[in-house]
Design a protein around this motif. Structure first.
Motif, PDB file in Angstrom:
ATOM      1  N   PHE A   1      37.550 -55.799 -58.710  1.00 54.49           N
ATOM      2  CA  PHE A   1      36.908 -57.154 -59.039  1.00 54.49           C
ATOM      3  C   PHE A   1      37.745 -57.738 -60.137  1.00 54.49           C
ATOM      4  CE2 PHE A   1      33.775 -58.959 -62.215  1.00 54.49           C
ATOM      5  CZ  PHE A   1      33.241 -59.891 -61.837  1.00 54.49           C
ATOM      6  N   LEU A   2      37.738 -59.077 -60.235  1.00 56.69           N
ATOM      7  CA  LEU A   2      38.348 -59.655 -61.231  1.00 56.69           C
ATOM      8  C   LEU A   2      37.538 -60.591 -61.968  1.00 56.69           C
ATOM      9  CD1 LEU A   2      41.878 -60.368 -59.818  1.00 56.69           C
ATOM     10  CD2 LEU A   2      41.354 -58.416 -61.291  1.00 56.69           C
ATOM     11  N   THR A   3      37.061 -60.724 -63.340  1.00 62.52           N
ATOM     12  CA  THR A   3      36.368 -61.768 -63.919  1.00 62.52           C
ATOM     13  C   THR A   3      37.196 -63.013 -63.573  1.00 62.52           C
ATOM     14  OG1 THR A   3      37.503 -61.401 -66.026  1.00 62.52           O
ATOM     15  CG2 THR A   3      35.638 -59.818 -65.639  1.00 62.52           C
ATOM     16  N   PRO A   4      36.477 -63.979 -63.783  1.00 60.64           N
ATOM     17  CA  PRO A   4      37.053 -65.331 -63.790  1.00 60.64           C
ATOM     18  C   PRO A   4      38.229 -65.662 -64.617  1.00 60.64           C
ATOM     19  CG  PRO A   4      34.717 -65.604 -63.545  1.00 60.64           C
ATOM     20  CD  PRO A   4      34.839 -64.266 -63.925  1.00 60.64           C
ATOM     21  N   LYS A   5      38.064 -64.772 -65.807  1.00 60.03           N
ATOM     22  CA  LYS A   5      39.166 -64.883 -66.961  1.00 60.03           C
ATOM     23  C   LYS A   5      40.426 -64.143 -66.495  1.00 60.03           C
ATOM     24  CE  LYS A   5      40.409 -63.921 -71.717  1.00 60.03           C
ATOM     25  NZ  LYS A   5      39.605 -63.215 -73.067  1.00 60.03           N
ATOM     26  N   GLU A   6      40.225 -62.898 -65.861  1.00 61.06           N
ATOM     27  CA  GLU A   6      41.196 -61.987 -65.240  1.00 61.06           C
ATOM     28  C   GLU A   6      41.907 -62.859 -64.277  1.00 61.06           C
ATOM     29  OE1 GLU A   6      39.663 -57.730 -66.139  1.00 61.06           O
ATOM     30  OE2 GLU A   6      38.833 -58.752 -64.665  1.00 61.06           O
ATOM     31  N   TYR A   7      40.891 -63.447 -63.361  1.00 62.58           N
ATOM     32  CA  TYR A   7      41.739 -64.314 -62.274  1.00 62.58           C
ATOM     33  C   TYR A   7      42.602 -65.315 -62.725  1.00 62.58           C
ATOM     34  CZ  TYR A   7      42.037 -66.752 -57.750  1.00 62.58           C
ATOM     35  OH  TYR A   7      42.699 -67.244 -56.767  1.00 62.58           O
ATOM     36  N   ALA A   8      42.110 -66.103 -63.717  1.00 72.24           N
ATOM     37  CA  ALA A   8      42.732 -67.106 -64.107  1.00 72.24           C
ATOM     38  C   ALA A   8      44.056 -66.570 -64.820  1.00 72.24           C
ATOM     39  CB  ALA A   8      41.877 -68.191 -65.010  1.00 72.24           C
ATOM     40  N   GLU A   9      44.093 -65.542 -65.602  1.00 74.53           N
ATOM     41  CA  GLU A   9      45.471 -65.160 -66.147  1.00 74.53           C
ATOM     42  C   GLU A   9      46.576 -64.649 -65.129  1.00 74.53           C
ATOM     43  OE1 GLU A   9      44.024 -61.750 -68.469  1.00 74.53           O
ATOM     44  OE2 GLU A   9      43.272 -63.264 -70.157  1.00 74.53           O
ATOM     45  N   LEU A  10      45.929 -64.703 -63.665  1.00 72.64           N
ATOM     46  CA  LEU A  10      47.164 -64.458 -62.553  1.00 72.64           C
ATOM     47  C   LEU A  10      47.720 -65.457 -62.408  1.00 72.64           C
ATOM     48  CD1 LEU A  10      45.100 -62.233 -60.083  1.00 72.64           C
ATOM     49  CD2 LEU A  10      46.581 -61.240 -61.723  1.00 72.64           C
ATOM     50  N   ASN A  11      47.238 -66.571 -62.765  1.00 73.17           N
ATOM     51  CA  ASN A  11      48.067 -67.671 -62.356  1.00 73.17           C
ATOM     52  C   ASN A  11      49.018 -68.347 -63.426  1.00 73.17           C
ATOM     53  OD1 ASN A  11      46.835 -67.992 -59.689  1.00 73.17           O
ATOM     54  ND2 ASN A  11      45.093 -68.909 -60.541  1.00 73.17           N
TER      55      ASN A  11
END
Length: 146
Positions: A136-146
């Motif tokens: 699970f990635l929080t929306p913030k963690e997911y955004a940091e992937l980009n």
């Protein structure tokens, strides 16, 4: 049924399944808000109904509870009281999980905000699969992937 190659994406799908990155925060006295309830219910349903391999409902509920307890301990609550859940194999399981998360927020809300309890429960659900690529990635963690 998801194809085996789709398993790693499940965590990303759950993190970004059309839920807004931010929402009005629930106050500790109000428990989970509608978005948090929906995120938890959706995540549980997707895992149990759509995961590429059979998921034991009890194991998933135990994983969510374990992560909620870990969050509470991390936030300074030495002996958190979080009752065990017992899977029935029906929609009652997701409702019981939501009630547990809500009760946790009502009891410990100042130390464990609703959003964090929700994310801990979802992460625990996914960790219960034992698949190192399902996370699970929080929306913030997911955004940091980009």
């Amino acid at each position: 049924m998801l194809r085996p190659f789709a398993a790693p994406a499940l965590g990303l799908i759950l993190a970004t399944a059309g839920f807004p990155v931010s929402s009005p925060a629930a106050s500790p006295s109000s428990g989970l808000n509608t978005l948090e309830r929906d995120e938890l219910t959706y995540s549980y349903r997707q895992l149990v109904d759509q995961y590429y391999k059979q998921v034991d409902a009890q194991h998933a509920l135990d994983g969510a509870r374990k992560n909620i307890i870990a969050l509470l301990r991390h936030d300074g609550i030495n002996q958190p009281s979080v009752p065990a859940l017992h899977a029935t194999g029906t929609n009652n399981d997701e409702q019981a999980l939501t009630r547990l998360a809500n009760a946790t927020v009502l009891k410990y809300g100042t130390k464990a905000p609703a959003r964090m309890v929700t994310y801990a429960a979802i992460a625990g659900l996914l960790e219960s699969t034992g698949d190192r690529y399902t996370t699970f990635l929080t929306p913030k963690e997911y955004a940091e992937l980009n």
